[in-house]
Design an enzyme around this catalytic site. Structure first.
Site, PDB file in Angstrom:
ATOM      1  N   SER B  32       5.746 -13.446   2.057  1.00 31.61           N
ATOM      2  CA  SER B  32       4.579 -13.244   2.926  1.00 31.61           C
ATOM      3  C   SER B  32       3.374 -14.044   2.458  1.00 31.61           C
ATOM      4  CB  SER B  32       4.215 -11.762   2.974  1.00 31.61           C
ATOM      5  OG  SER B  32       5.273 -11.019   3.511  1.00 31.61           O
ATOM      6  N   GLU B  53       0.154  -4.878  -9.210  1.00 28.44           N
ATOM      7  CA  GLU B  53      -0.948  -5.827  -9.048  1.00 28.44           C
ATOM      8  C   GLU B  53      -1.908  -5.810 -10.230  1.00 28.44           C
ATOM      9  OE1 GLU B  53      -0.042  -3.464  -6.883  1.00 28.44           O
ATOM     10  OE2 GLU B  53       0.893  -4.587  -5.252  1.00 28.44           O
ATOM     11  N   HIS B 104      -3.355 -12.119   3.964  1.00 25.70           N
ATOM     12  CA  HIS B 104      -3.425 -10.929   4.825  1.00 25.70           C
ATOM     13  C   HIS B 104      -4.771 -10.225   4.701  1.00 25.70           C
ATOM     14  CE1 HIS B 104       0.796 -11.901   4.674  1.00 25.70           C
ATOM     15  NE2 HIS B 104       1.050 -11.070   5.668  1.00 25.70           N
ATOM     16  N   ASP B 112       0.434  -3.252  10.498  1.00 23.06           N
ATOM     17  CA  ASP B 112       0.534  -2.459   9.263  1.00 23.06           C
ATOM     18  C   ASP B 112      -0.603  -1.445   9.156  1.00 23.06           C
ATOM     19  OD1 ASP B 112       2.904  -3.233   8.181  1.00 23.06           O
ATOM     20  OD2 ASP B 112       2.070  -4.683   6.770  1.00 23.06           O
ATOM     21  N   ARG B 162      -3.241 -13.990   7.691  1.00 22.73           N
ATOM     22  CA  ARG B 162      -1.841 -13.882   8.107  1.00 22.73           C
ATOM     23  C   ARG B 162      -1.568 -14.694   9.365  1.00 22.73           C
ATOM     24  NH1 ARG B 162       0.724  -9.314  11.758  1.00 22.73           N
ATOM     25  NH2 ARG B 162       2.848 -10.093  11.772  1.00 22.73           N
TER      26      ARG B 162
HETATM   27  C1  LIG Z   1       0.286  -1.365  -3.794  1.00 24.48           C
HETATM   28  C2  LIG Z   1       1.204  -2.032  -2.835  1.00 24.48           C
HETATM   29  N1  LIG Z   1       1.622  -3.280  -3.108  1.00 24.48           N
HETATM   30  C3  LIG Z   1       2.434  -3.917  -2.233  1.00 24.48           C
HETATM   31  C4  LIG Z   1       2.821  -3.318  -1.077  1.00 24.48           C
HETATM   32  C5  LIG Z   1       3.688  -4.054  -0.069  1.00 24.48           C
HETATM   33  N2  LIG Z   1       5.022  -3.448  -0.021  1.00 24.48           N
HETATM   34  C6  LIG Z   1       5.380  -2.604   0.963  1.00 24.48           C
HETATM   35  S1  LIG Z   1       6.927  -1.997   0.785  1.00 24.48           S
HETATM   36  C7  LIG Z   1       7.177  -2.907  -0.623  1.00 24.48           C
HETATM   37  C8  LIG Z   1       8.488  -2.837  -1.337  1.00 24.48           C
HETATM   38  C9  LIG Z   1       8.853  -1.421  -1.657  1.00 24.48           C
HETATM   39  O1  LIG Z   1      10.079  -1.330  -2.272  1.00 24.48           O
HETATM   40  P1  LIG Z   1      10.699   0.099  -2.538  1.00 24.48           P
HETATM   41  O2  LIG Z   1       9.679   0.964  -3.209  1.00 24.48           O
HETATM   42  O3  LIG Z   1      11.976  -0.067  -3.261  1.00 24.48           O
HETATM   43  O4  LIG Z   1      10.867   0.680  -1.070  1.00 24.48           O
HETATM   44  P2  LIG Z   1      12.204   0.888  -0.216  1.00 24.48           P
HETATM   45  O5  LIG Z   1      13.286   0.027  -0.770  1.00 24.48           O
HETATM   46  O6  LIG Z   1      12.544   2.319  -0.369  1.00 24.48           O
HETATM   47  O7  LIG Z   1      11.824   0.555   1.180  1.00 24.48           O
HETATM   48  C10 LIG Z   1       6.028  -3.664  -0.923  1.00 24.48           C
HETATM   49  C11 LIG Z   1       5.899  -4.569  -2.058  1.00 24.48           C
HETATM   50  C12 LIG Z   1       2.332  -2.018  -0.832  1.00 24.48           C
HETATM   51  N3  LIG Z   1       2.621  -1.355   0.304  1.00 24.48           N
HETATM   52  N4  LIG Z   1       1.542  -1.391  -1.733  1.00 24.48           N
END
Ligand SMILES: Cc1ncc(C[n+]2csc(CCOP(=O)(O)OP(=O)(O)O)c2C)c(N)n1
Ligand SMILES: [Mg+2]
Lengths: 280, 311
Positions: B32, B53, B104, B112, B162
């Site tokens: 992204s 982060e 973004h 989102d 974005r």
């Molecule tokens: C603090 C934060 N950083 C980045 C994101 C972007 N993000 C959304 S879902 C995701 C991956 C999540 O992976 P996981 O916890 O394994 O979720 P699942 O496989 O259950 O969907 C990321 C990096 C976010 N929502 N919040």
């Protein structure tokens, strides 16, 4: 669990999955993979264990649920719709400008949502706060949370792990949706949080390892968590991202992508065939 | 041609990445933020921190102490706002060579929703000593800004979007650090815009022109340190200003312009931005309309601010 109830829960979970597909398809965006992977967990929680009343969503004595992996909003909204908190047809308005069904769960907008989430790592901390107040206010409610395995990479999660054990929050039960995938790929390749069971144990939690798609195992684990005193419980649920829709299963590409019309039709047909096979 | 500034960022990293000092970090959003483009060419200098982060920013600081030029990317809400204190104490205070390239930004994130829409990042980043804040308005400007950022020794916040945006510039454009760019000359009112809103400001210019109003249009890509000269000159020559940004009206470009003018040459200013509320889910263009960020909104405010001019 009796056979009849088991079948009912399986049927419910399939309906929840259909709601996920419809919501994400209508929106043209959203997160199907991680919603499908924890659909069975939320179904057993909401339809067998949680003490909640959709007509009193703010009841101070209710059990709480925090979707710490907030991007899985479709599964939460779909369960809330099945449960009667919100009309089912509203799922079709997901993520639209004139809808209250925000892309990530919003406490102030959606009845039944107990905490605003979407920024990973924060929900589990809020769940600790709720559990802590249950103790202070001498209430019997329980707090449930679902974490993503990629989410474990946020340091804040481990701050919560420490907190919950330190304050002996045995009214808190968290699930790890251990589907092995995150956005950039396999969690072991991106940034491994393993070995998770040993880590949770070292942090002072009671840990139960289960198949996260086996209703009976989910049920037994929750029961055990309720009996456990002096410690919070982490239920490590081995799951399949995209579970229930063949072409989405174990594909990280389906983390945050909506199906097109044809893909939606296949998904719904597969889920309908499954429901048919249950014979209920 | 339409291109998202994040896409130009990824291409620029891949193009200028041969400089061995360049290290790129990402927190599980590389496809992204487009840092994946750099990873394809220079996998050995790309590190995924996972969804962490705070760790990404402070480890970027450590990497910078080893003589590297570090780009750290995530969505603006997580890179800048979540990790704000790490940016302050690990990066800005020691003045390390870390570039926070955040994608973004703003409500054009769209579906989102509010949790993912950074509308306060410019305000927070602008308040940090030692940090340069840059927001390019198109692909070409982004590419040149990345080159300039590589050559600059010190912390930078690069704000990217974005959505694909129209080209604002042609081939002859040259990015100059810290200098505003006058895109249209006019004498009745000045529109000062940044990022995505530059294109809208140019559209507003055409609408106003058809109504007999000549607006000056200025693009501010370097929000801090801001080009005081171009702002004061515009105030003197046009007597009224509208600012336009995809950000809260508190603490961003509008505030920066007002800070300059209130001290140097006060004239009426109207600010276009998000009016102290959170974003929501929706299609980007629907949201821009809902939050008053369209060319038409600029036109209304431009006419309105002209009525406030001192006679
Ligand atoms: C603090 C934060 N950083 C980045 C994101 C972007 N993000 C959304 S879902 C995701 C991956 C999540 O992976 P996981 O916890 O394994 O979720 P699942 O496989 O259950 O969907 C990321 C990096 C976010 N929502 N919040
Ligand atoms: Mg996962």
């Amino acid at each position: 669990m009796e056979q009849e109830l088991l079948l009912k829960l399986k049927r419910k979970a399939a309906d929840v999955r259909k709601g996920i597909i419809e919501a994400v398809f209508s929106a043209g965006s959203g997160h199907p993979g991680g919603s499908l992977s924890c659909a069975d967990i939320l179904t057993v929680l909401y339809f067998k264990h949680m003490n909640v009343n959709p007509s009193k969503p703010k009841d101070p004595d209710r059990d709480r649920f925090v979707l710490s992996k907030g991007h899985a909003a479709p599964v939460l909204y779909s369960v809330l719709a099945e449960k009667g908190y919100i009309p089912k047809e509203d799922l079709f308005t997901f993520r639209q400008a004139d809808s209250y069904l925000e892309g990530h769960p919003s406490l102030k907008d959606v009845p039944g949502v107990d905490m605003t989430t979407g920024s990973l790592g924060q929900g589990i901390c809020a769940a600790c706060g709720m559990a802590q107040m249950g103790k202070l206010d001498k209430k019997d409610y329980r707090v449930y949370a679902v974490l993503g395995d990629g989410e474990l990479q946020e340091g804040q999660v481990w701050e919560a792990m420490m907190y919950a054990a330190h304050y002996k929050l045995d009214n808190l039960t968290a699930f790890l949706d251990h589907n092995g995938l995150q956005i950039d790929g396999d969690i072991k390749e991106v940034m491994s949080p393993e070995p998770v069971v040993a880590k949770f144990e070292a942090f002072g939690w009671s840990v139960i390892l289960i198949d996260g798609h086996d209703m009976d195992q989910i049920d037994k684990a929750i029961k055990k968590a309720k009996r456990t005193k002096g410690k919070p419980t982490m239920i490590v649920a081995e799951t399949i991202k995209g579970k229930g829709v063949s072409y989405m299963e174990n594909k990280y590409e389906w983390h945050g992508k909506a199906p097109n019309q044809e893909q939606r039709d296949i998904a719904i047909a597969e889920l309908d065939a499954y429901i048919e096979s249950l014979g209920v | 041609m339409k291109k998202a500034t994040r896409a130009a960022y990824g291409e620029a990293l891949a193009e200028y990445g041969s400089d061995e000092r360049i290290i790129v970090l990402d927190a599980d959003l590389s496809k992204s933020t487009m840092t994946a483009k750099f990873k394809e060419v220079y996998p050995e200098r790309f590190f995924n921190t996972g969804i962490a982060e705070a760790n990404m920013i402070s480890s970027a600081a450590g990497i910078a102490t080893c003589g590297k030029i570090v780009f750290a990317s995530s969505f603006a809400i997580f890179a800048a706002v979540r990790a704000a204190e790490q940016i302050r104490n690990s990066v800005c205070y020691p003045r390390l060579n870390v570039k926070i390239a955040a994608t973004h930004a703003g409500i054009s994130v769209g579906e989102d929703g509010a949790t993912h829409q950074a509308i306060e990042d410019i305000a927070v980043m602008r308040a940090l000593p030692n940090l340069t804040v840059i927001q390019p308005c198109d692909g070409r400007e982004t590419k040149q800004a990345v080159k300039a950022i590589i050559d600059y020794d010190g912390p930078v916040y690069l704000r990217l979007g974005r959505l694909p945006v129209e080209d604002i510039y042609d081939n002859s454009y040259e990015f100059t650090w810290g200098k505003g760019v006058q895109l249209k000359d006019g004498c009745d009112v000045t529109i000062i815009a940044t990022g995505l809103m530059v294109g809208s400001a140019l559209e507003a210019y055409e609408i106003l022109k058809a109504q007999g109003i000549l607006a000056r249009v200025i693009n501010i890509h370097t929000i801090k340190p801001i080009d005081r000269e171009i702002i004061i000159k515009a105030a003197k020559e046009t007597g009224a200003i509208v600012t336009a940004e995809e950000h809260t009206i508190i603490g961003g470009l509008g505030s920066a312009v007002c800070e300059v003018l209130s001290e140097e040459y006060p004239v009426p200013v109207k600010r276009i931005g998000i009016e102290d509320k959170f974003g929501k889910s929706g299609k980007p263009n629907e949201l821009l309309k809902l939050y008053g960020l369209t060319p038409e909104d600029i036109v209304i405010k431009a006419k309105n601010v002209m009525t406030l001019k001192r006679k």
